[in-house]
Design a protein around this motif. Structure first.
Motif, mmCIF file in Angstrom:
data_model
loop_
_atom_site.group_PDB
_atom_site.id
_atom_site.type_symbol
_atom_site.label_atom_id
_atom_site.label_comp_id
_atom_site.label_asym_id
_atom_site.label_seq_id
_atom_site.Cartn_x
_atom_site.Cartn_y
_atom_site.Cartn_z
ATOM 1 N N VAL A 97 0.553 -1.098 -0.462
ATOM 2 C CA VAL A 97 -0.249 -0.026 -0.152
ATOM 3 C C VAL A 97 0.825 1.140 0.266
ATOM 4 N N LEU A 98 1.839 1.464 1.091
ATOM 5 C CA LEU A 98 2.788 2.754 1.740
ATOM 6 C C LEU A 98 3.927 2.672 -0.272
ATOM 7 N N SER A 99 4.158 1.778 -1.054
ATOM 8 C CA SER A 99 4.701 2.160 -1.666
ATOM 9 C C SER A 99 3.728 2.761 -2.977
ATOM 10 N N VAL A 100 2.932 2.068 -3.104
ATOM 11 C CA VAL A 100 1.716 2.759 -4.034
ATOM 12 C C VAL A 100 1.182 3.999 -3.929
ATOM 13 N N VAL A 101 0.849 4.385 -2.147
ATOM 14 C CA VAL A 101 0.831 5.975 -1.969
ATOM 15 C C VAL A 101 2.206 6.913 -2.702
ATOM 16 N N ALA A 102 3.025 6.336 -2.018
ATOM 17 C CA ALA A 102 4.534 7.096 -2.317
ATOM 18 C C ALA A 102 4.798 7.389 -3.930
ATOM 19 N N ASP A 103 4.407 6.069 -4.946
ATOM 20 C CA ASP A 103 4.046 6.753 -6.119
ATOM 21 C C ASP A 103 3.521 6.855 -6.967
ATOM 22 N N THR A 104 1.991 7.429 -6.166
ATOM 23 C CA THR A 104 0.372 8.491 -6.054
ATOM 24 C C THR A 104 1.333 9.902 -6.083
ATOM 25 N N ALA A 105 1.825 10.218 -4.367
ATOM 26 C CA ALA A 105 2.367 11.616 -4.051
ATOM 27 C C ALA A 105 3.195 12.119 -4.787
ATOM 28 N N GLY A 106 4.548 10.679 -5.341
ATOM 29 C CA GLY A 106 5.564 11.979 -5.744
ATOM 30 C C GLY A 106 6.356 11.790 -5.099
ATOM 31 N N GLU A 107 7.708 12.408 -5.447
ATOM 32 C CA GLU A 107 9.275 11.853 -5.009
ATOM 33 C C GLU A 107 8.489 13.451 -3.712
ATOM 34 N N GLU A 108 8.541 14.256 -3.783
ATOM 35 C CA GLU A 108 8.443 15.419 -3.394
ATOM 36 C C GLU A 108 7.710 15.520 -2.174
ATOM 37 N N LEU A 109 6.203 14.952 -2.410
ATOM 38 C CA LEU A 109 5.348 14.612 -1.675
ATOM 39 C C LEU A 109 5.462 13.913 -1.060
ATOM 40 N N THR A 110 6.050 12.528 -0.881
ATOM 41 C CA THR A 110 6.423 10.924 0.079
ATOM 42 C C THR A 110 7.617 11.916 0.757
ATOM 43 N N GLY A 111 8.457 12.320 0.354
ATOM 44 C CA GLY A 111 9.914 13.395 1.709
ATOM 45 C C GLY A 111 9.143 13.502 2.056
ATOM 46 N N ARG A 112 7.763 15.157 1.894
ATOM 47 C CA ARG A 112 7.529 15.456 3.171
ATOM 48 C C ARG A 112 6.720 14.692 4.045
ATOM 49 N N VAL A 113 5.855 13.342 3.842
ATOM 50 C CA VAL A 113 5.073 12.346 4.361
ATOM 51 C C VAL A 113 6.814 11.782 5.014
ATOM 52 N N LEU A 114 8.316 11.578 4.796
ATOM 53 C CA LEU A 114 7.946 11.134 5.882
ATOM 54 C C LEU A 114 9.579 11.536 6.826
ATOM 55 N N LEU A 115 9.443 13.223 6.917
ATOM 56 C CA LEU A 115 9.945 13.801 7.705
ATOM 57 C C LEU A 115 8.629 13.661 8.493
ATOM 58 N N GLN A 116 7.349 13.628 8.398
ATOM 59 C CA GLN A 116 6.740 13.550 9.737
ATOM 60 C C GLN A 116 6.826 12.095 10.799
ATOM 61 N N LEU A 117 6.841 10.944 9.855
ATOM 62 C CA LEU A 117 7.265 9.603 10.693
ATOM 63 C C LEU A 117 8.056 9.827 11.265
ATOM 64 N N PRO A 118 8.287 8.641 12.056
ATOM 65 C CA PRO A 118 9.735 7.742 13.029
ATOM 66 C C PRO A 118 10.642 7.359 11.868
ATOM 67 N N VAL A 119 11.529 7.411 12.362
ATOM 68 C CA VAL A 119 12.824 6.602 11.279
ATOM 69 C C VAL A 119 12.795 5.533 11.011
ATOM 70 N N GLY A 120 12.607 5.048 9.779
ATOM 71 C CA GLY A 120 12.650 3.639 9.087
ATOM 72 C C GLY A 120 11.336 3.047 8.426
ATOM 73 N N TYR A 121 11.006 4.904 8.033
ATOM 74 C CA TYR A 121 9.170 4.258 7.144
ATOM 75 C C TYR A 121 10.076 4.306 6.105
ATOM 76 N N ASP A 122 10.786 5.254 5.592
ATOM 77 C CA ASP A 122 11.549 5.443 3.948
ATOM 78 C C ASP A 122 11.087 3.781 3.611
ATOM 79 N N LEU A 123 12.207 2.122 4.286
ATOM 80 C CA LEU A 123 11.828 1.266 3.672
ATOM 81 C C LEU A 123 10.297 0.382 3.459
#
Length: 131
Positions: A97-123
């Protein structure tokens, strides 16, 4: 412009190798409800605007988290909400699910999403941080 429902669900179904749309939708609803509890403000609203309406509403009306969950606890919480899931299958569900969300969001927004999450969500998003 949000991605169409069928395109989003098809991508989740293919990525997660789910035999039915129902299983893909169930995984997407649980993961997005948990994710929504971790995101705030403009980032959550922007991400919701790129999702199909039904999934956007799930993201915007999340299950309440008392505290930000580590990636491991996020996976365990997902397993708890999906009948018959194990931590192993839940990891698969979350990543699909999250990889499809990342594809849908695009790199810039995905980067901002990851900044709000604890370390490790990038994987889990299929976007391992480098350097």
């Amino acid at each position: 412009m949000p991605i169409h429902w069928d395109a989003f669900l098809t991508a989740v179904r293919e990525r997660g190798e789910y035999p039915t749309d129902h299983e893909a939708e169930r995984a997407a609803r649980v993961v997005l409800a948990l994710l929504g509890a971790h995101l705030v403000g403009e980032v959550r609203a922007e991400l919701a605007a790129r999702l199909p309406e039904t999934f956007a509403l799930v993201l915007l009306n999340p299950l309440q988290a008392q505290e930000p969950l580590s990636p491991e606890r996020f996976v365990r919480a997902t397993a708890a909400w999906i009948d018959g899931a194990t931590e192993q299958t839940a990891t698969w569900d979350v990543s699909a699910v999250l990889s499809v969300v990342a594809d849908t969001a695009g790199e810039e927004l995905t980067g901002r999403v990851l900044l709000q999450l604890p370390v490790g969500y990038d994987l889990l998003f299929g976007r391992p941080r480098t350097g």
